[in-house]
Enzyme design. Structure first.
Site, PDB file in Angstrom:
ATOM      1  N   GLY A  88      53.529  42.006  45.420  1.00 34.57           N
ATOM      2  CA  GLY A  88      51.942  41.268  44.728  1.00 34.57           C
ATOM      3  C   GLY A  88      51.920  41.172  46.509  1.00 34.57           C
ATOM      4  CB  ALA A  97      51.419  34.180  44.473  1.00 37.07           C
ATOM      5  CG  PHE A 135      34.070  24.202  42.034  1.00 28.92           C
ATOM      6  CD1 PHE A 135      33.558  24.716  42.301  1.00 28.92           C
ATOM      7  CD2 PHE A 135      34.898  25.411  40.804  1.00 28.92           C
ATOM      8  CE1 PHE A 135      33.264  25.495  42.746  1.00 28.92           C
ATOM      9  CE2 PHE A 135      34.779  26.111  41.057  1.00 28.92           C
ATOM     10  CZ  PHE A 135      33.442  26.854  41.903  1.00 28.92           C
ATOM     11  CG  ASP A 177      50.894  46.492  37.703  1.00 28.48           C
ATOM     12  OD1 ASP A 177      50.773  46.675  36.450  1.00 28.48           O
ATOM     13  OD2 ASP A 177      50.411  46.773  38.098  1.00 28.48           O
ATOM     14  CD  GLN A 209      39.118  29.899  32.731  1.00 29.57           C
ATOM     15  OE1 GLN A 209      39.551  30.121  34.411  1.00 29.57           O
ATOM     16  NE2 GLN A 209      38.993  28.033  32.816  1.00 29.57           N
ATOM     17  CG  HIS A 214      33.603  32.188  34.930  1.00 29.70           C
ATOM     18  ND1 HIS A 214      32.635  31.801  35.341  1.00 29.70           N
ATOM     19  CD2 HIS A 214      34.579  31.151  36.441  1.00 29.70           C
ATOM     20  CE1 HIS A 214      32.571  31.135  36.301  1.00 29.70           C
ATOM     21  NE2 HIS A 214      34.045  31.212  37.118  1.00 29.70           N
ATOM     22  CG  LEU A 257      33.160  34.699  39.322  1.00 32.35           C
ATOM     23  CD1 LEU A 257      33.457  34.276  38.158  1.00 32.35           C
ATOM     24  CD2 LEU A 257      34.465  34.538  40.124  1.00 32.35           C
ATOM     25  CD  GLU A 288      33.405  26.117  36.850  1.00 33.89           C
ATOM     26  OE1 GLU A 288      33.814  26.816  36.596  1.00 33.89           O
ATOM     27  OE2 GLU A 288      33.401  25.020  37.616  1.00 33.89           O
ATOM     28  NE  ARG A 314      35.999  28.648  35.994  1.00 36.69           N
ATOM     29  CZ  ARG A 314      36.327  28.981  37.164  1.00 36.69           C
ATOM     30  NH1 ARG A 314      37.373  29.305  37.019  1.00 36.69           N
ATOM     31  NH2 ARG A 314      35.892  28.649  37.867  1.00 36.69           N
ATOM     32  CG  HIS A 320      37.600  34.244  35.465  1.00 36.86           C
ATOM     33  ND1 HIS A 320      37.452  35.098  36.826  1.00 36.86           N
ATOM     34  CD2 HIS A 320      37.675  33.159  35.883  1.00 36.86           C
ATOM     35  CE1 HIS A 320      37.278  34.300  37.669  1.00 36.86           C
ATOM     36  NE2 HIS A 320      37.951  33.371  37.370  1.00 36.86           N
ATOM     37  NE  ARG A 365      42.324  29.682  37.085  1.00 34.01           N
ATOM     38  CZ  ARG A 365      40.933  29.678  37.631  1.00 34.01           C
ATOM     39  NH1 ARG A 365      40.622  29.208  38.638  1.00 34.01           N
ATOM     40  NH2 ARG A 365      40.252  30.530  37.463  1.00 34.01           N
TER      41      ARG A 365
END
Lengths: 239, 578
Positions: free
Chosen positions: B11, B15, B115, B216, B235, B237, B247, B250, B281, B351, B393
């Protein structure tokens, strides 16, 4: 509404030459061209090859040539295409890059040219738990170039690449400008020198095709011309 | 073909790239990704990355940590949340120092905006905490990290799809992948493997997620006996473009946008008197759903696809252009409206997965309720569960999670591989994967995956969505089980080797079906309402019974659930009022 997609296809395992295949698809006018392609893939012909991911114009996967114009399939609404060119839509892979399969091109040349302009901030001054200061005005100078999603539409659209395959292309020029114009970067002169070649910014002949097709609204030709201007102003530049 | 590396990262979003930057400095590292790295879904994140820099107003990491815990309805591991908030500050400086073009304040510092759920002084009111680059913050993080990987000469294997993870004696030895361009199977043997494969929103019909978000990593791990943590917490959104799910950040509400029902009422006044449209959210998504059910959607027919308005007309063209240009562009492209002139029709969209592969704060994967570490196996980002997001989150904390825990995992790997033995793997490690691919491509007649995929998405959307009850979730479990049976007969229409995206879709569908089953089963078991998990038959939070993380083990066709405690060592759980 019913539309016909005429898609240029090629499978290296079985085909000697590319060919065109027609698909009839029933789509809503508000749907994206990508939705039409997905409908084919999931319910008519699983073998149709194309890249896709975000489906709303920010990842750059599904750049292709639609009715002769380069753009993103997920940012092209069926109704807009049909309104302009009628209900038969031709879809081809991007130009100037070898085709791997159907609408999928090999991107190595494109990304190698991108990497060659050193697309990363060069500044070795140590910062101790703080940000570098940059005024909103300084930040604005290169704002649009940070929009680039490296989709390759500009690279396909550029007529210079028809005859000059070594041209680094519009996207690499945009990336060069993005750092040349960033007040935090410390390699401006070296960067200008880097694109000061006949395969660099000087290859551009102001056709504006890249600017017209950029799905992220980057003023590509203008940025290339600004780069040329900066090179001229730079004393001691050697061609 | 067998490749030998110290570290393999699967990936290449935020991250994965951050971990790669760290790990590659001290170990031979390969990054495998199904997409070219710049296509990763980190690039679609819009609004910002939170850090208590205090550039616009007073702020403290401690407030950020508390908001994260409360936002997650106290299912957050509190030491992890504190680490997240404390390391956020340096993480943002680090991104800026590496070239990220943040928007700036008048005096040239990183600008910050408000936010949802981010407050000053433990809930007094919204605080300017989200650092941002217009409404393409994720794009800029992805670009900056990829640029740094180029600078540091990280090795990439683009367009390789993971099929299996090699685990022996509680130690990870590598992964099995298929190279999309050629159809060839490869084994990447490694001392350490990090999964950073992102989310799995594609199990739902309406989602903000990319086609590639098919879970995956978690699916591969689950099939090899690794439990998945807190999978019932998914979640929605509040503001996706009606019908499409794209999206709408926010940040629109952070800059002052207001949600309105058919009467033009600012209905959040009734649900969250203090934070209004900037409530977390889960609360805003439920409020929208409640309005729609009460016939207060714009059409007023109470149907599932009715919608509400997100009004940004009062923000002015200048603010929209400077701070929300992509949102403006999406509205023009997909809706034919300019948000400066007309309200945006919005509806909640699937989301973000709060749950995922259980890890500790170094990204090490934990395989049971005793937190037993699997040697050499790591996970970070949305596919992992640290857990810093708990039951819900907060906006901007996902980008932060990627950067903080991607970096930590990469650093830990760099240390770990020094003393770990080289992985010895032979070709038989790919046998199961080979068998799977052979079955799908054996040329036998079988159904195509398209209909199964659609039915799965509809089932999950309607029965394991914002509001849930036992009857519907049981029906979802049964339906997904039936779809999994049908899946066994699925065959590709395309049997060629070169760039077989038909095969890729079938692999991805298998992963989504497994994760759908785990999600529905875990949700059915949790008999309370907490964060994003809202039950009509158990409407209250029940700390006595349910203040614990779930661990779901996929065992063939069944899901076994176990539980482990939550770290509440800093703040005592309290009712969650905004």
């Amino acid at each position: 509404m019913n539309i016909i997609l005429k898609i240029k296809r090629y499978n290296p395992d079985t085909d000697k030459q590319p060919y065109v295949q027609e698909y009839k698809v029933d789509v809503q006018p508000n749907e994206r061209l990508l939705d039409a392609l997905m409908q084919i893939k999931r319910f008519q012909d699983g073998s149709l090859g194309f890249r896709k991911s975000c489906a709303h114009g920010v990842c750059g996967s599904d750049a292709m040539r639609i009715n002769g114009k380069d753009g993103l399939a997920c940012k092209t609404l069926v109704k807009d295409v049909v309104e302009k060119d009628g209900d038969i839509v031709t879809v081809e892979p991007l130009h100037h890059l070898p085709v791997l399969r159907d609408l999928i091109v090999k991107q190595d040349d494109f990304f190698n040219k991108y990497r060659a302009v050193q697309p990363f901030l060069i500044n070795d001054e140590k910062m101790d738990r703080q940000e570098r200061v940059q005024s909103p005005e300084e930040r604005l100078v290169f704002d649009d170039t940070t929009n680039c999603i490296l989709c390759g539409a500009c690279y396909s659209s550029c007529p210079i690449l028809d005859t000059k395959p070594d041209y680094i292309g519009p996207a690499a020029c945009v990336q060069a400008f993005r750092f040349i114009a960033d007040s935090r970067d410390r390699a401006k002169n070296e960067r200008l020198q880097m694109v000061h070649t006949s395969d660099g910014v000087w290859a551009c002949d102001n056709h504006f095709k890249c600017t017209q097709c950029c799905p992220r609204g980057i003023l590509i030709t203008k940025r290339i011309n600004q780069t040329k201007q900066m090179i001229k102003e730079l004393k001691g530049v050697k061609k | 073909m067998i490749h030998q590396f110290d570290t393999v990262i699967v990936g290449s979003g935020g991250a994965g790239l951050y971990a790669a930057l760290e790990a590659s400095q001290k170990s031979r590292t390969a990054v495998l990704s199904k997409l070219h790295p710049v296509r990763s879904h980190t690039g679609a994140a819009q609004g910002g990355i939170s850090a208590a820099l205090g550039n616009v107003e007073e702020d403290k990491a401690e407030w950020h940590a508390f908001d994260t815990v409360k936002g997650g309805d106290y299912l957050v591991d509190q030491q992890a949340a504190q680490t997240l908030a404390e390391e956020a500050i340096q993480a943002v400086y680090d991104l800026e120092n590496r070239g990220l073009p943040f928007n700036r304040t008048k005096d040239g510092r990183i600008d910050q905006r408000r936010f949802g759920g981010h407050t000053r002084n433990f809930g007094e009111g919204p605080v300017h905490r989200a650092c941002y680059a217009a409404d393409r913050t994720g794009h800029m993080i992805l670009q900056t990290l990829y640029q740094q990987c180029i600078k540091n000469k990280v090795s990439f294997f683009d367009e390789y799809q993971v099929l299996d993870v090699i685990l022996e004696d509680n130690t990870c030895k590598g992964v099995v992948v298929v190279e999309l361009a050629t159809g060839e199977l490869h084994i990447f043997a490694a001392k350490a493997v990090l999964f950073a494969t992102g989310g799995f929103g594609r199990m739902f019909k309406i989602t903000s997620n990319a086609y590639a978000n098919t879970g995956d990593g978690p699916a591969v791990c689950a099939r090899r006996g690794i439990p998945l943590e807190d999978m019932e917490f998914y979640q929605f959104h509040p503001t996706g473009i009606m019908g499409l799910g794209i999206l709408i950040s926010e940040a629109v509400r952070g800059e002052g946008g207001i949600l309105r029902n058919r009467k033009g009422e600012r209905f959040m006044e009734r649900y969250s008197p203090k934070l209004l449209d900037l409530a977390p959210r889960d609360i805003v998504a439920r409020s929208i759903q409640t309005e729609i059910r009460a016939g207060m959607g714009i059409r007023g027919d109470s149907k599932i696809d009715d919608y509400v308005h997100l009004d940004a007309t009062h923000l002015g063209k200048e603010t929209l252009k400077k701070k929300l240009p992509d949102i403006t562009d999406f509205c023009k492209t997909y809706l034919g409206i300019d948000p400066a002139d007309a309200p945006i029709p919005v509806l909640p969209t699937a989301h973000y997965a709060m749950g995922g592969i259980p890890t500790d704060m170094h990204g090490r994967v934990l395989k049971d309720a005793d937190n037993t570490i699997v040697s050499g196996l790591y996970a970070a980002g949305e596919c992992a569960c640290v857990s810093v997001h708990g039951a819900n989150r907060l906006g901007t904390n996902s980008l932060l999670d990627l950067v903080v825990f991607g970096r930590r995992a990469g650093q830990h790997i760099a240390e770990y591989i020094k003393s770990a033995k080289a992985a010895v793997v032979d070709d038989s490690a790919a046998n199961d994967a080979r068998e799977w691919i052979s079955r799908i491509t054996d040329g036998a007649a079988g159904p195509h995956g398209g209909h199964i995929s659609e039915e799965m998405q509809t089932t999950m959307m309607e029965k394991v969505g914002i509001y849930r009850n036992a009857q519907q979730m049981q029906a979802a479990v049964d339906e997904i089980q039936a779809l999994r049976k049908r899946y066994h007969a699925v065959r590709v229409q395309d049997t060629s080797k070169s760039f077989n995206t038909d095969l890729l879709e079938v692999i991805e569908l298998g992963n989504l079906l497994d994760l759908s089953l785990v999600t529905a089963a875990a949700a059915l078991q949790r008999q309370e309402s907490r964060g994003a998990h809202s039950r009509e038959d158990f409407t209250e939070r029940d700390d006595e019974k349910w203040l614990r993380h779930s661990l779901a083990y996929l065992e063939g066709d069944t899901v076994r659930l176990d539980y482990k405690p939550v770290d509440t060592s800093i703040w005592e759980p309290k009712p969650r009022i905004y």
